[in-house]
Design an enzyme around this catalytic site. Sequence first.
Site, PDB file in Angstrom:
ATOM      1  CG  ASP A 169      19.683  30.443  17.692  1.00  0.00           C
ATOM      2  OD1 ASP A 169      18.450  30.585  17.634  1.00  0.00           O
ATOM      3  OD2 ASP A 169      20.498  31.362  17.453  1.00  0.00           O
ATOM      4  CD  GLU A 213      15.915  29.131  14.735  1.00  0.00           C
ATOM      5  OE1 GLU A 213      14.923  29.867  14.762  1.00  0.00           O
ATOM      6  OE2 GLU A 213      17.064  29.544  14.980  1.00  0.00           O
TER       7      GLU A 213
END
Length: 707
Positions: free
Chosen positions: A406, A435
């Site tokens: 994340d 990400e």
Amino acid sequence: MKFLNAFALSFNNIMLQFDTLMDYIPNFTIYNNNSKVEIQYVATCHNKILIHLEEDLNIKSRTFIEINNISKEVLYHKLYKSKGFNDKFHYDGNLGINYTKDYCEFKLWTPAASNVQLCLYKKDAQEELSYIEKIPMIETNGLWYIKVDRNLKNMYYTYEITVFGETNEVVDPYAYAAGVNGLKGYIIDLKETNPQNFENEKSPTYIKNDTDAIIYEASIRDFTSYPSTEIKSKGKYLGLAESSENKEYINSVGLNHLVSLGITHLQLMPFFDFSHESVDESSPHDKYNWGYDPQNYNVPEGSYSTNPYDPIIRIIELKKAIMTLHKHNIYVNMDVVYNHIFKFENSNFQKIFPDYYFRFNENGEICNGSGCGNDIASENSMVRKFILDSVLYWIKEYHIDGFRFDLMGLLDIETINLIKKEIKNINPHIMIYGEGWNLGTNLPEQNKAIIQNSNKMPQVGFFNDFFRDIVKGSVFTATDKGFINGKQHLENQIKTCILGSENLFLSPSQSINYVCCHDNLTIYDKLLCTNKKDSEQVRIDMLKLAFTLIFTSQGIPFIQSGSEFCRSKDCIENSYASPDYINWINWDKKINNAHVVNYVKSLIEFRKAHPAFKFTSSEALKNHIEFIGGLPDNVIVFVLKDYANNDPYKEIMIMLNANKNAKLIDIPSGKWNLIGDKNLISDKTIRIVENSFNLSELSSYILYKNT
Ligand code: CA
């Protein structure tokens, strides 16, 4: 002049910052450990004053500086990054507990603490935790240690830590197990948490390259919480492992759906123990939360267990689910959130070693790249070690096959590459991706694990937001369109996407090709926003075009659970705390949209059988792909040629028409076997075509020839 702030740069150097050029040295006094600190010399440099101290600061005590009756704390976070600090305090050994039936060792790292005591608890007859004893721990260079010579199995434990005069009780960040809501650590014999034969269970082995993977993102809770299915353990680890009695494809749900759809990797949204403020494990139905707020990184979340009060059951149930998925040839990827936590001031990290685990700006304020006000300082050596240890633990203890980071862009490249290097020694097929957004955090640009630095992380994958937004419009404007839903002049960008986005990556292996995930609108909802006036049929055709692009582009295809049967979240863009009825997978929609599921299933089957779509090198790809020119707007035709990447077909042609009307085009010479259209793809020839072809509105076709 205004005195802005003071930082310790090392144990005996302090830097003061002012708002103007400093050509004189004001009077000042420095206090550490309740006494005045002797100064060796002072120098000015632009708007800074550098102070060299006679003696090292004692970092178990805060330091203050007084100038003109203004007192400011001398902040330590720069000192924590210094070589001197790491030389003195970095610890390379195991942390947490080492349990045996004869003794148990406890290790906690915190150079700032002045006192640490181990607290032991056990459950009384009324199932209430009762305090047993406190045992002082002993420090060597920041490492606090105690060995207790008896069997402590199934006892709860915490540490009572005194730092800077404040005493707090914390949970061991390395705890393997915890009580309900994660408020106490728990001492276990890990061997007793294995379901039968778990030691011998193995991940599947059929994936050779990351581009062979087909990732399916799901939440443990959402995947089985829909009320009208036969799944018994709804919203639980065990629900993931339940085989439905009705295995007939279109009626199957949960695990059987995954198996028949043919995905390779199930990416599970957070299932480490997330904050009890998000979901109360004792009554999980009261509140919903995705769980992007870690509390105990190495403990499974209790609300997914059938009994959150028993610290062992959640471990066994999670392992059972993973084992069952593996048995069905599904790899399990874990969504990990090492970039921030929920509330830093309440966190175990901050209570154990204030300011060490978090990143600060040059003005001394905590960084907020995550939007949650506390970016984790992955570049600090013991934070990096914590993240690495945690990843390795999940691999070793739970047999996890991949990690989705994340907000990976908030972490540093060295940490991500170190993880990749270490896991490669265990299993080179474990995936690392995340990400790679470039967010405002105080790391030099060249050190951030962001897409722009993908060339420095050749083994790491990135969610491809270029692909996501070109295909169907930006996530930041609900009504913005992309190639499939009516924006013009995107042919060149779409070609780039098909090539694995070589504008962004070293190779297609780094590109996670997707159009939606848990964040932002589902693809179905996005099309409702962008193409409100169109018919449902038109939107479905657009949806299918998106899937065609995902599965025929070079890279790693990724789909959001339920998107293959038109999942809607009532156009809610961020449903992280929305009720179950917004977030759950509505399995009735699968039956209603069987034609879409069947189409996606056939695309997956086709991709799996054809290496032509799974190049790992952009160079090799270039010799085997050709885009056909001279076509109408919004029409793309490409050929993967000469047995591309050892494909069984000599030439494969993909034709895409994003126009709302039919287009007659000339096609490359030869007799082509048409094997797929927007209804279904197979290996059976529908008909032979040559010379020209009429592409119907919003359509895609797959053809091949072997001569
Ligand atoms: Ca929890």
